[in-house]
Design a protein around this motif. Structure first.
Motif, PDB file in Angstrom:
ATOM      1  N   ALA A  95      -7.885  -2.492   3.357  1.00  0.00           N
ATOM      2  CA  ALA A  95      -8.176  -1.979   2.017  1.00  0.00           C
ATOM      3  C   ALA A  95      -7.273  -2.640   0.982  1.00  0.00           C
ATOM      4  O   ALA A  95      -7.707  -2.983  -0.123  1.00  0.00           O
ATOM      5  CB  ALA A  95      -8.007  -0.466   1.991  1.00  0.00           C
ATOM      6  N   ARG A  96      -6.021  -2.833   1.347  1.00  0.00           N
ATOM      7  CA  ARG A  96      -5.081  -3.515   0.444  1.00  0.00           C
ATOM      8  C   ARG A  96      -5.519  -4.961   0.193  1.00  0.00           C
ATOM      9  O   ARG A  96      -5.554  -5.417  -0.951  1.00  0.00           O
ATOM     10  CB  ARG A  96      -3.679  -3.485   1.051  1.00  0.00           C
ATOM     11  CG  ARG A  96      -2.621  -4.240   0.244  1.00  0.00           C
ATOM     12  CD  ARG A  96      -1.242  -4.057   0.850  1.00  0.00           C
ATOM     13  NE  ARG A  96      -1.160  -4.556   2.218  1.00  0.00           N
ATOM     14  CZ  ARG A  96      -0.141  -4.323   3.042  1.00  0.00           C
ATOM     15  NH1 ARG A  96       0.892  -3.598   2.633  1.00  0.00           N
ATOM     16  NH2 ARG A  96      -0.141  -4.821   4.270  1.00  0.00           N
ATOM     17  N   ALA A  97      -5.867  -5.665   1.263  1.00  0.00           N
ATOM     18  CA  ALA A  97      -6.282  -7.067   1.125  1.00  0.00           C
ATOM     19  C   ALA A  97      -7.605  -7.208   0.365  1.00  0.00           C
ATOM     20  O   ALA A  97      -7.824  -8.183  -0.353  1.00  0.00           O
ATOM     21  CB  ALA A  97      -6.401  -7.704   2.513  1.00  0.00           C
ATOM     22  N   LEU A  98      -8.461  -6.210   0.526  1.00  0.00           N
ATOM     23  CA  LEU A  98      -9.793  -6.253  -0.075  1.00  0.00           C
ATOM     24  C   LEU A  98      -9.792  -5.752  -1.515  1.00  0.00           C
ATOM     25  O   LEU A  98     -10.688  -6.070  -2.289  1.00  0.00           O
ATOM     26  CB  LEU A  98     -10.747  -5.401   0.770  1.00  0.00           C
ATOM     27  CG  LEU A  98     -12.237  -5.418   0.453  1.00  0.00           C
ATOM     28  CD1 LEU A  98     -12.820  -6.804   0.704  1.00  0.00           C
ATOM     29  CD2 LEU A  98     -12.969  -4.379   1.311  1.00  0.00           C
ATOM     30  N   GLY A  99      -8.778  -4.940  -1.871  1.00  0.00           N
ATOM     31  CA  GLY A  99      -8.784  -4.283  -3.168  1.00  0.00           C
ATOM     32  C   GLY A  99      -9.743  -3.110  -3.186  1.00  0.00           C
ATOM     33  O   GLY A  99     -10.404  -2.826  -4.190  1.00  0.00           O
TER      34      GLY A  99
ATOM     35  N   LYS B  70       1.641   5.172   4.035  1.00  0.00           N
ATOM     36  CA  LYS B  70       2.602   4.448   3.197  1.00  0.00           C
ATOM     37  C   LYS B  70       1.903   3.365   2.375  1.00  0.00           C
ATOM     38  O   LYS B  70       2.132   3.234   1.168  1.00  0.00           O
ATOM     39  CB  LYS B  70       3.692   3.827   4.076  1.00  0.00           C
ATOM     40  CG  LYS B  70       4.755   3.028   3.336  1.00  0.00           C
ATOM     41  CD  LYS B  70       5.826   2.541   4.306  1.00  0.00           C
ATOM     42  CE  LYS B  70       6.930   1.787   3.590  1.00  0.00           C
ATOM     43  NZ  LYS B  70       6.465   0.500   3.056  1.00  0.00           N
ATOM     44  N   ILE B  71       1.033   2.603   3.029  1.00  0.00           N
ATOM     45  CA  ILE B  71       0.305   1.536   2.333  1.00  0.00           C
ATOM     46  C   ILE B  71      -0.619   2.124   1.265  1.00  0.00           C
ATOM     47  O   ILE B  71      -0.684   1.638   0.136  1.00  0.00           O
ATOM     48  CB  ILE B  71      -0.493   0.688   3.332  1.00  0.00           C
ATOM     49  CG1 ILE B  71       0.448  -0.076   4.260  1.00  0.00           C
ATOM     50  CG2 ILE B  71      -1.434  -0.282   2.604  1.00  0.00           C
ATOM     51  CD1 ILE B  71      -0.242  -0.745   5.434  1.00  0.00           C
ATOM     52  N   ALA B  72      -1.337   3.193   1.628  1.00  0.00           N
ATOM     53  CA  ALA B  72      -2.267   3.818   0.686  1.00  0.00           C
ATOM     54  C   ALA B  72      -1.527   4.333  -0.547  1.00  0.00           C
ATOM     55  O   ALA B  72      -2.016   4.193  -1.679  1.00  0.00           O
ATOM     56  CB  ALA B  72      -3.014   4.953   1.366  1.00  0.00           C
ATOM     57  N   LYS B  73      -0.356   4.908  -0.344  1.00  0.00           N
ATOM     58  CA  LYS B  73       0.429   5.409  -1.476  1.00  0.00           C
ATOM     59  C   LYS B  73       0.888   4.263  -2.371  1.00  0.00           C
ATOM     60  O   LYS B  73       0.792   4.339  -3.604  1.00  0.00           O
ATOM     61  CB  LYS B  73       1.629   6.207  -0.966  1.00  0.00           C
ATOM     62  CG  LYS B  73       2.481   6.794  -2.079  1.00  0.00           C
ATOM     63  CD  LYS B  73       3.629   7.623  -1.534  1.00  0.00           C
ATOM     64  CE  LYS B  73       4.476   8.188  -2.683  1.00  0.00           C
ATOM     65  NZ  LYS B  73       5.603   9.020  -2.160  1.00  0.00           N
ATOM     66  N   GLU B  74       1.391   3.203  -1.767  1.00  0.00           N
ATOM     67  CA  GLU B  74       1.888   2.056  -2.539  1.00  0.00           C
ATOM     68  C   GLU B  74       0.771   1.374  -3.327  1.00  0.00           C
ATOM     69  O   GLU B  74       0.998   0.898  -4.450  1.00  0.00           O
ATOM     70  CB  GLU B  74       2.529   1.041  -1.595  1.00  0.00           C
ATOM     71  CG  GLU B  74       3.835   1.506  -0.970  1.00  0.00           C
ATOM     72  CD  GLU B  74       4.356   0.544   0.085  1.00  0.00           C
ATOM     73  OE1 GLU B  74       5.508   0.718   0.508  1.00  0.00           O
ATOM     74  OE2 GLU B  74       3.605  -0.372   0.498  1.00  0.00           O
TER      75      GLU B  74
END
Length: 228
Positions: free
Chosen positions: A130-134, A191-195
């Motif tokens: 999700a982070r890499a994809l936006g 943690k990633i979702a929050k950041e």
């Protein structure tokens, strides 16, 4: 531009050993339908197949690394199975990293993957993708219908949450289960979702209308976890 979403689907949801073919076919049809509206990446867990290989491998004297790799192999096998059901919408050549999945993602192309490296659960991989994809959100398609204060199958008095913050989800994960041991959502994924400001929707993965609503960002009966 289509909204982007990542689905983390548990192996015990995808292949529980009952009605597998009918469910996977229905899941693939639903994903194909919603792909007209959203751009999706699906991350598959290992479930009982992974447990079989890791338990058997352990009995055969396998190292921790070897057992982890067996489990990752099972997640990729499940991903290939779902990709088969998706037909021309996907490829059975599954990505090996979250970044690769994001690079392959495109409208009307559903990317399906499994685990990546030892130490990362597929929930964490979903957050990384999700982070890499936006992506706007991660949908966690699990074997329970929402987040509870404890396992509702063991504690009938467990509190059910319909909406919570990412910090509150983190408190449930760490307080009730200990770091890294939660069946709700992986601490690294939280943690990633929050950041990154990524919302998490936790739903019953076998309820396809509910899963469809979550993918489309509509109202759900499960738990909506706000990252803000």
């Amino acid at each position: 531009m289509k909204e982007k979403v990542v689905v983390s689907i548990g192996g015990s949801v995808l292949v529980p050993g009952r009605d597998d073919t009918a469910y996977i076919r229905g899941l693939a049809d639903m994903i194909g339908e919603v792909s007209d509206e959203v751009q999706a990446v699906v991350v598959c867990g290992g479930g009982k197949i992974a447990r079989y290989y890791t338990e058997t491998g352990g009995e055969l004297g396998g190292s921790t690394f070897q057992l982890d790799m067996l489990g990752i192999g099972a997640t990729r096998l499940n991903a290939q199975l779902l990709a088969v059901a998706l037909g021309g919408l996907s490829s059975t050549d599954v990505p090996l990293t979250a970044e690769e999945a994001a690079e392959r993602s495109a409208p009307h192309n559903v990317v399906v993957m499994g685990g990546t490296v030892p130490g990362h659960t597929t929930d964490a991989v979903a957050a990384m993708a999700a982070r890499a994809l936006g992506a706007a959100r991660v949908v966690n398609a699990t074997s329970v219908d929402a987040v509870y204060s404890d396992d509702p199958r063991k504690d009938p008095s467990a509190k059910r949450f319909s909406r919570m913050t990412i910090d509150e989800l983190g408190s449930v994960v760490y307080k009730e289960h200990g770091a890294g041991r939660s069946s709700v959502f992986d601490p690294l994924g939280i943690k990633i979702a929050k950041e990154e400001g990524i919302d998490i929707l936790i739903v019953d993965g076998r309820n396809l209308p509910e899963l469809r609503n979550a993918m489309l960002g509509k109202g759900i009966e499960g738990t909506y976890v706000s990252s803000r």
